[in-house]
Each structure stands twice: as C-alpha cells, then as structure tokens.
Design a protein around this motif. Sequence first.
Motif, mmCIF file in Angstrom:
data_model
loop_
_atom_site.group_PDB
_atom_site.id
_atom_site.type_symbol
_atom_site.label_atom_id
_atom_site.label_comp_id
_atom_site.label_asym_id
_atom_site.label_seq_id
_atom_site.Cartn_x
_atom_site.Cartn_y
_atom_site.Cartn_z
ATOM 1 N N PRO A 782 1.076 -0.997 0.026
ATOM 2 C CA PRO A 782 -0.143 -0.174 0.228
ATOM 3 C C PRO A 782 0.916 1.561 -0.317
ATOM 4 C CG PRO A 782 -0.834 -1.803 2.057
ATOM 5 C CD PRO A 782 0.620 -2.287 0.730
ATOM 6 N N PHE A 783 0.607 2.064 -0.925
ATOM 7 C CA PHE A 783 1.076 3.249 -0.867
ATOM 8 C C PHE A 783 1.818 4.224 0.567
ATOM 9 C CE2 PHE A 783 1.762 8.184 -1.622
ATOM 10 C CZ PHE A 783 2.459 7.608 -2.586
ATOM 11 N N LEU A 784 0.601 4.565 1.587
ATOM 12 C CA LEU A 784 1.132 5.383 2.009
ATOM 13 C C LEU A 784 2.499 4.195 3.159
ATOM 14 C CD1 LEU A 784 -2.169 6.913 3.584
ATOM 15 C CD2 LEU A 784 0.343 7.718 2.693
ATOM 16 N N ILE A 785 2.234 2.858 3.514
ATOM 17 C CA ILE A 785 3.368 1.937 4.390
ATOM 18 C C ILE A 785 4.178 2.094 3.234
ATOM 19 C CG2 ILE A 785 3.791 -0.775 4.088
ATOM 20 C CD1 ILE A 785 0.509 -0.524 5.201
ATOM 21 N N ARG A 786 4.217 2.076 2.136
ATOM 22 C CA ARG A 786 5.550 2.342 1.569
ATOM 23 C C ARG A 786 5.904 3.546 1.607
ATOM 24 N NH1 ARG A 786 7.907 1.197 -4.045
ATOM 25 N NH2 ARG A 786 8.350 3.712 -4.790
ATOM 26 N N GLN A 787 5.792 4.879 1.920
ATOM 27 C CA GLN A 787 6.162 5.884 2.276
ATOM 28 C C GLN A 787 7.297 6.103 3.719
ATOM 29 O OE1 GLN A 787 5.681 7.427 -1.590
ATOM 30 N NE2 GLN A 787 6.184 8.888 0.024
ATOM 31 N N LYS A 788 6.241 5.204 4.317
ATOM 32 C CA LYS A 788 6.346 5.428 5.411
ATOM 33 C C LYS A 788 7.608 4.091 5.694
ATOM 34 C CE LYS A 788 2.041 5.669 8.210
ATOM 35 N NZ LYS A 788 1.496 4.816 9.538
ATOM 36 N N ILE A 789 7.528 3.418 5.064
ATOM 37 C CA ILE A 789 9.041 2.499 4.696
ATOM 38 C C ILE A 789 10.522 3.395 4.475
ATOM 39 C CG2 ILE A 789 10.290 0.461 3.687
ATOM 40 C CD1 ILE A 789 7.925 -0.971 4.273
ATOM 41 N N ILE A 790 10.065 4.201 3.718
ATOM 42 C CA ILE A 790 11.399 4.931 2.821
ATOM 43 C C ILE A 790 11.765 6.009 4.195
ATOM 44 C CG2 ILE A 790 11.124 6.673 1.079
ATOM 45 C CD1 ILE A 790 9.473 4.983 -0.687
#
Length: 868
Positions: A782-790
Amino acid sequence: MALLPGLWPALLGIVLAARLRGSGAQQSATAANPVPGGPPDLLPHFLLEPEDVYIVKNKPVLLACKATPATQIFFKCNSEWVRQADHVIERSADAASGLPAMEVRINVSRQQVEKVFGLEEYWCQCVAWSTSGTTKSQKAYIRIAYLRKNFEQEPQAKEVALEQGVVLPCRPPEGIPLAEVEWLRNEDPVDPALDPNVYITREHSLVVRRARLADTANYTCVAKNIVARRRSASAAVTVYVDGSWSPWSKWSACGLDCTHWRSRECADPAPRNGGEDCPGAGLDTRNCTSDLCAPTTSGPEDVALYVGLIAVAVCLLLLLLVLVLVYCRKKEGLDSDVADSSILTSGFQPVSIKPSKADNPHLLTIQPDLSTTTTTYQGSLCPRQDGPGPKFQLSNGHLLSPLGSGRHTLHHSSPTSEAEDFVARLSTQSYFRSLPRGVSNMAYGTFNFLGGRLMIPNTGVSLLIPPDAIPRGKIYEVYLTLHKPEDVRLPLAGGQTLLSPIVSCGPPGVLLTRPVILAMDHCGEPGPDSWSLHLKKQSCEGSWEDVLHLGEEAPSHLYYCQLDAGACYVFTEQLGRFALVGEALSVAAAKRLKLLLFAPLACTSLEYNIRVYCLHDTHEAVKEVVQLEKQLGGQLIQEPRELRFKDSYHNLRLSVHDVPSSLWKSKLLVSYQVRGCAWHARGSGTADPSVHLCVGSPQEIPFYHIWNGTQPHQHCTFTLERVSPNTSELACKVWVWQVEGDGQSFNINLNITKDTRFSELLALESEGGVPALVGPSAFKIPFLIRQKIITSLDPPCSRSADWRTLAQKLHLDSHLSFFASKPSPTAMILNLWEARHFPNGNLSQLAAAVAGLGQPNAGLFTVSEAEC
C-alpha cells in the motif's frame, strides 16, 4: 594433436627422431643435443624463445621462436608435435653471422588448453634442427586467465573510537593471474605513499594506524587482473568521539534563596558521530555558607517578580488548552473508532474499516490540504481490496496530488478495439512501424505520477513504472511489445547468442525522474565466469549497441540489471528496445532448453506424428509453441523436461527407441528418413525450404541452429505408422541429448485415442483485454505504508537499522552501490521487490524483514484503512 608427419629430409628425420625418442623428459631451459662428430658451434641457438602467456576470454595466443643456424623448427605442446599446417614459418639470414635463421609462430586456442585442464599444465616448446644437432627452447606455459566474481572475504562495517586502530580485511576472488588489490575511500584511491597513517598488508588488508574523524567513509576493496575488475561491497567506517566535560566554571554569587551554582559543558570534546554523551550533570547547585547568605525582606520589586511569573504560567496554560481544542477539531473529520493494524504482524493488510458518515457508508475521507483543491478519483487506492473499489475523497497534498481539476478514471484494461486503435496510431510513425498489428504480444496503458504496471500474459515480460517515475503534471501513453526474432534484425558477433526475448517499451525519449524496471525471462545457465553478458539497446536509427556489461555496472549508469536464475530485471531511465545477449567464456557455459513432446489430439489415419520441440526455456517460447500446436490440433503427451545445452559445438541428437514392431512401424526404420525434422519459421507451420530432410538414425539439429537463438521453436517430427486401425496403445522411448553432453529420456505410454492427462500442463491464461494496472492497484505494498518505510529507512542509522540491512535481508547486498547512488535507496529496493514478486509475492515475509531491523518506533508501519 596429431604427430608431425615426415616433413624434413628422410635421413635427418630418422636420426633426429630416434634421438628425440631417447632424450627423456623435457627440460624447462634451453637444451642442446649435438650430433656425434658434428661441429658444436653450428648447433642452433635461439634468438627468441616462447614465453609464458595467458588466454583472456576466447582470444587465442601467439607463440613465437627464432633460431640460427636452423634448417627446421617445430613446436611441441604437451609432448605432442604440432601439425606443420599450423606453423607460420619465416626464413632469413642472421645479420651478424650470415647463417640461416628461421622464425616460427603458432596460435594456441582456449579449447586446446581446456582439453588437458586439471590433468597438467599446458606447455609448448620449440625444437630447432641443424646439421650439427638439435636444440630445445625453454617451455612456455599457457594458462587460461580468469577472475571469479565473489570475494573470499569482504570488508565489514566498523564503528571505532578516535585514535583507535582499524583493520579492514579483504581476500580477493580467486583468479589467474593473481588479482592486484587496491582500496577506495569514498570512491577515491587510498595511497599509502601520500598518507602515512594507512598501509596495506601483504594479505591485502587495509590498516588505519590511528583513526581520525576524516577517516569516516565508505571503503571498497577492488581486485583486478588482465581479465576483469571486481568490487567488494562497501564497508562504512564510523569514527566516533565520546563527549568529555570542560572544567567547572567559578561559583556564582549567592542568590536570594541562599544558593549558588557552577556549570560545565560537554564540549571538551563534544560527542560526534554517535559517540556517548558526557556522564553526570552539567549544573551543580549548593547552599551558601552562613556568612555569604544575608537575610533580606521582600520589597515591591519582589512582589512584581512573583506576579509576573504567575501571569506567564497562566498564559502558557491557556495556550496549551487552545492547541488541544484545535487538534480535537481537526480529528472530528476522521472516525474515532478506526482501528489500526500493524504491518509487522499482518503483512501490510489494512483492517477494521468503518464509514465516516452515516449517510454515505462508502465514502472515506482524508483531511484536505486547505491550500489546494480536492479531486475525486474513480477506483480503489488500496490494492488489497476485492471487488469494485469505492470512491475515495483524496487531498491534493504531496503524496496523492492529482493531475489537475476534474474527475479522472483509472482503468485496469481496455477493449481489444482500443488496443488495435492504439497500435494503428503508433504504426503511423516511422520508429514504430515494426510494432505488431495484433495485440496478443503487446500491452499499453495511460499513466501519471502514481505509476503502474504493464504485462504481456504468459511471457514473463512486464514493465514496472514506480510512483514518481513520471513527472507530476505529465501523462504518458506507454506501451510494451514482444518482438519475433525474425522481425527484428539483431546482429550477433562471434560466439554471441540471444538469451532473452526482444522487448520494446516506449515511447522512447520521454522524461523519467526514476528508473522503471523491465522484466524478461532468459535461458542462460548462470555459472561463475561462464558467461559474458551484455544488455543491447537499439537506437532510433536501427543500430544496436551494448549499453551494459553485467558484472561491471557503474552505480551512476543509466542502466542496471538484477540477474536471477531465470529472469533479468533491467533498471532504465530511457525507454527503447532491449535484448540480453551472452558470449560463452568456456565450454561450461550452457543454455537451458525446454523439451516438449506433442502429438495429434485425434488420429484419423494410420500415421501418427510425434513432434519433439527444443526451445529456449522461457515463457515466451513455450507460449508460441502452445499456440502453434493449438492451431495444428496437437496435445502434450509428456511432462516438459529441461536440458543443459553447452557451448561445445556439438549437435543435438534425437531418436525413437523400443517401438513395438507388432503394433507399429517406424518410417525411419523403413526408409532411413524422417518426415519432419525441419526447422519451421515462427507461426508459419511449414518447413524452411533451405533445410534438407534428416537422414539416418539418430537425427540431429545443428549446434548453431540452437546456439544462435534467433531461429524459433525448432523441432523434429518422427512419423510412426499403425499396423492396424485398431491399434491405440503406444509405448516407446524418445531420447534427446547433446553429443558429449547432457540428455533426457521420455518414456511414452499412452492411448492415442483418449489419453489427455498432460494436455492441461501448459494451459495459457486468458488474454482478453490489454493487461495494464494503473496507480496503487499495480503494487502489492500500500502506498502510505511504502512512504513510511522509505522515510524510516533512507536516513543512515548507526545501528544498521536502515536500507542497507533491508537489502541484505532480501539478498540484494551486491547492489548496495547502485542503491546508494539514488535519491531514495529504499524506494529502489521496494521497486525491485515489486518487480520480482508480483503478483504472488509474500507480503508477510517482507513485513518480517522490515520488522527485524530493530526500528525504535514500534508503530512506525502501522496503517489503517482510513489512512489508505
């Protein structure tokens, strides 16, 4: 090698041959054997002797020798004479003595050396004759040069205190000749001659005598010889400084409360690069002695001071209350009962969703950015939901800003008529005229900054467009095409072979701000130092050029490749037409072939044809044959097998055995001729007129027809004839093997009228519509999870809880330099994970890898459906 025939005068040959047979073991230095009674001063002496040499890749080496006086000179290699036809001879006269002189040269190939590999070293020696006797030159040893890819020991990251010694070990890869080692500090060479604080040991370890702050850097061990240059993984060395207190200041004057104080600072030195803070307090307070503490009475000034302090406290309390009210008001738009789920335990699965408003249970809202407008998107932004997605009201913030005002529909596919219109539009332009008119080998879609994915079903070919690869405000109509080898002229030099399909993605020349990832199958059998692999790209003018040499990629290069066992993933910031080409470095290099056996689904005559296909082991090649056999009315009669086909110049042989003569007759046995055994043009279903019928048993497919890689689905047809129309049982064996190589045996036992048990093994997926996924639905994370990981893993962390450890957990640590060269290394890692694991990737395993990094914030990757 064959023994040298009698090429010199008979009498001299008899005498000298007898002497040579009795001369015993060869010597490594020049040796003379005079003829009894002959003048010793006329024995040949060498002006030029052969020297040790290395074979690099497949290039033959030249050996030369020259002697005077000499009537004959021949080479002997590993105790066998070299044929006269392989010698290049030049006769002359010695300028000093006037005596006759001869110079002889021969070429030695890699194949000659490999024949004795492992038994003994390959050597060559010159033998010169004159009327006075013979003289032997020194032996020249010919060795195959190589340098393996993997270091035996690589440097590891270290954290050391200031002034402490540092040792970074490095054991280079095995190679011949031995590799030279040098060190890089932040990509700059380390020169002990210029920096006496460092030195390199005989074992190639880098030693820093006393670590300085300037020694904080990334260190890389580089090994090189005449074949290749290898880089180890970079090791980060951090030189930290623990803090130390400065001296105490003087005591202050005694205050109204009969106390005084002194202070010190943690700045002698201050902690740096993760060093520990100073222990203890920086402020010391004590009561004044009685003689320093004078009693005082409160005056008007003291009252004013106390009143002022109370007023400041009241103002701060009121400000805090206002901030709490504002925060609560902003939270009113979100449902207070939404429960978050942790990525670390559920594999990024959003759960527990409740509607935000009772009158519209299908509308989820995110608080908008008041400085921008709001746009409604049709389609789910949470790829894990099933069924038709509801409409989500999204803000135009920095994460999900739309292309402009209005309503945009994100399609997952388009009708076939739209695909044909799209192909027709592209075909009107000169560069795209080679695009196919059909749509079975093509995918296209319209994309913006949200990214997406194109896939050609059943081929292993896909194109991943990561988020923000397309600039914001831009819309691109992107296509992905799979070409037939006969439609695209790909020149192959020497022993090069095509290992992958030829794939186009475009339009070329568009601006990309992040690399896209092109995935395609390959049939190369990976092995250490077996292949030299190149990525080729075709220019708009039609010429092909090598844009990447795998294993020698530069981190800042426009192209990069992750090579898996059966697929390659190409990072590119320039769209175009690509192909993976290999050149064998040894006979150990092999291609994987897929062997398929087909026969008629319904047999209406006495004849029964068994077609044996020998294909590249790629999804695309199998798809082509399955479609062709579907048109011919064929069915699979055995499970597919794999065969390792080596670069040994030996042909592929096929034969049928153990056919029951009471039920079947083989036309091969009757006429010594196979009906088929022809190499068909792709999709034509007819034999190539330039290929003759195979004669004899077993049958053969020439080596180059398979190794070249540009001739599609080659096969051999064996025709059997039933003795009676009532014959339905067939039992026989089909053998397929490479001469002096690997082979496979198929045991056929079936009823030709009703046996269909293998027909579903190669069933193709449906190809209706154009397979394009647009936006977040194209990604498993999911997009927001990807952003948090980055956001969490991009910044360097001294505890190694950053993107580098994630790459190691995902076995991608060989690409650390490439990831580090990009603005967001974590994004590159996640993009590659998406390309390699779609659509069947295990998100729980990725979540476990992220969870194991030891991030201090346990709820960092927690996300709710409302956030998604």
